[in-house]
Design a protein around this motif. Structure first.
Motif, mmCIF file in Angstrom:
data_model
loop_
_atom_site.group_PDB
_atom_site.id
_atom_site.type_symbol
_atom_site.label_atom_id
_atom_site.label_comp_id
_atom_site.label_asym_id
_atom_site.label_seq_id
_atom_site.Cartn_x
_atom_site.Cartn_y
_atom_site.Cartn_z
ATOM 1 N N ALA A 279 0.592 -0.239 3.951
ATOM 2 C CA ALA A 279 0.260 -0.211 4.586
ATOM 3 C C ALA A 279 0.397 -0.198 5.534
ATOM 4 O O ALA A 279 0.091 0.698 6.519
ATOM 5 N N THR A 280 0.688 -1.642 6.295
ATOM 6 C CA THR A 280 1.427 -2.047 7.708
ATOM 7 C C THR A 280 2.008 -0.403 7.742
ATOM 8 O O THR A 280 2.208 -0.542 9.189
ATOM 9 N N ASP A 281 3.510 -0.494 7.375
ATOM 10 C CA ASP A 281 4.683 0.370 7.947
ATOM 11 C C ASP A 281 3.371 1.828 7.988
ATOM 12 O O ASP A 281 3.880 2.195 8.556
ATOM 13 N N GLU A 282 2.782 2.077 7.046
ATOM 14 C CA GLU A 282 1.905 3.698 7.015
ATOM 15 C C GLU A 282 1.447 3.779 8.387
ATOM 16 O O GLU A 282 1.580 4.441 8.811
ATOM 17 N N ALA A 283 0.467 2.749 8.088
ATOM 18 C CA ALA A 283 -0.113 2.857 9.294
ATOM 19 C C ALA A 283 0.145 2.963 11.202
ATOM 20 O O ALA A 283 0.489 3.594 11.971
ATOM 21 N N LYS A 284 1.640 2.254 11.085
ATOM 22 C CA LYS A 284 2.515 2.394 12.666
ATOM 23 C C LYS A 284 3.020 3.494 12.151
ATOM 24 O O LYS A 284 2.406 4.048 13.445
ATOM 25 N N ALA A 285 4.114 3.973 11.266
ATOM 26 C CA ALA A 285 4.352 5.371 11.586
ATOM 27 C C ALA A 285 3.130 6.532 11.718
ATOM 28 O O ALA A 285 3.172 7.024 12.745
ATOM 29 N N GLU A 286 1.533 6.400 11.697
ATOM 30 C CA GLU A 286 0.566 6.612 11.548
ATOM 31 C C GLU A 286 0.575 7.036 12.695
ATOM 32 O O GLU A 286 0.013 8.176 13.570
ATOM 33 N N GLU B 195 -0.480 -11.022 -6.001
ATOM 34 C CA GLU B 195 0.540 -11.873 -4.442
ATOM 35 C C GLU B 195 1.818 -11.351 -4.413
ATOM 36 O O GLU B 195 1.485 -10.651 -3.318
ATOM 37 N N GLN B 196 2.958 -10.880 -4.881
ATOM 38 C CA GLN B 196 3.157 -10.128 -4.823
ATOM 39 C C GLN B 196 2.957 -8.540 -4.950
ATOM 40 O O GLN B 196 3.798 -8.146 -4.204
ATOM 41 N N GLN B 197 2.575 -7.906 -5.586
ATOM 42 C CA GLN B 197 2.008 -6.493 -5.377
ATOM 43 C C GLN B 197 1.465 -6.392 -3.958
ATOM 44 O O GLN B 197 1.339 -5.322 -3.335
ATOM 45 N N ARG B 198 0.279 -7.317 -4.076
ATOM 46 C CA ARG B 198 -0.516 -7.565 -2.824
ATOM 47 C C ARG B 198 0.050 -7.352 -1.188
ATOM 48 O O ARG B 198 -0.716 -6.966 -0.268
ATOM 49 N N ALA B 199 0.944 -8.172 -1.186
ATOM 50 C CA ALA B 199 2.460 -8.611 0.146
ATOM 51 C C ALA B 199 2.712 -7.073 -0.149
ATOM 52 O O ALA B 199 3.089 -6.748 0.815
ATOM 53 N N THR B 200 3.384 -6.525 -0.854
ATOM 54 C CA THR B 200 3.571 -5.114 -1.075
ATOM 55 C C THR B 200 3.244 -4.151 -0.434
ATOM 56 O O THR B 200 3.407 -2.415 0.646
#
Length: 271
Positions: A80-87, A70-75
């Motif tokens: 992925a969310t940060d990368e999507a926002k950055a992209e 769960e921790q790895q999935r959240a990370t």
């Protein structure tokens, strides 16, 4: 009452034999069966405890792995969310930059087109105006316009004095090329001779002169040599007139910008 000790002894012996037989053939198997059952129960309980411990261990391990997952999935999800926002931001920035660049290019193209159109209109206007002015002056004057311009330019050459005269003298002496006289028209032989004589007289020397035609001077004459320049041109008067008109238009534009519009004034009074 008499006691039969033999009978008593026989009964005691019989009782002891019965006790021994019961213990040997009845109680011992029962006790052994009870002991075996107790040992089996103890073994089963021990096995159950072992299995319960192993089950608890496996449960804890599974829970730990589940928490780690769960921790790895959240990370990963956060990454992925940060990368999507950055992209997304990068694409927006690139699109905005491309739009700004395109807008700037279009504005630059419009500015260049407007500037070129203004230049073309200006050149055409100058050409027409100077052609009319030249024809009018030629018709009114006793000499041709070329001869009159050559005379005016010669007067400027003879009027040279002080630092200007010294500058031209040093420039001509320090140059290996002949002095260059450019005019908007092809000077005939007589105006060339007038300019040559005036230059020789002004600098008190025999000066080599090269004559060229430069339509951009717009009915004018220009002398250049080694960085020094002396010119007379109708374009000079036109530039002064153009600057005056431009200053007048700027002043008028500032005045109009400072005056409030009627609708705005009315709305201001209404508020």
């Amino acid at each position: 009452m008499l006691i039969d000790w033999f009978t008593v002894a026989a009964q005691v012996i019989n009782f002891l034999i019965l006790v021994w037989l019961l213990k040997r053939f009845l109680y011992r198997p029962i006790l052994d069966a009870i002991d075996a059952r107790e040992e089996r129960i103890a073994a089963e309980l021990a096995d159950a405890d072992t299995k319960r411990t192993e089950a608890q261990k496996e449960r804890d391990e599974f829970q730990h792995k589940n928490e780690a997952f769960e921790q790895q999935r959240a990370t990963l999800l956060s990454q992925a969310t940060d990368e999507a926002k950055a992209e997304r931001q990068r694409l927006l920035d690139e699109a905005r930059a491309a739009a700004d660049t395109l807008r700037a290019k279009r504005m630059q193209a419009l500015t260049n087109d407007s500037h070129q159109l203004n230049q073309a209109i200006r050149r055409r206007t100058q050409t027409e105006v100077f052609a009319i002015a030249r024809k009018a002056l030629t018709d009114l004057a006793t000499a041709s316009l070329e001869e009159r311009m050559a005379e005016l330019f010669s007067c400027r050459l003879r009027a040279l004095d002080g630092p200007a005269k010294e500058g031209f003298a040093k420039a001509i002496k320090g140059s290996s090329e002949p002095a260059l006289v450019r005019s908007a028209f092809d000077l005939p032989a007589e105006p060339r001779a007038v300019v040559q004589a005036a230059l020789n007289e002004a600098l008190s020397a025999e000066i080599q002169v090269k004559f060229e035609t430069a339509p951009d001077l717009v009915s004018g004459i220009e002398l250049t040599t080694n960085g020094q320049k002396l010119a007379w041109s109708i374009a000079d008067y036109l530039a002064e007139l153009e600057q005056g008109v431009a200053d007048l238009l700027k002043t008028q534009a500032k005045t109009e910008a400072g005056e409030p519009k009627p609708e705005q004034s009315a709305s201001d009074h209404g508020t």
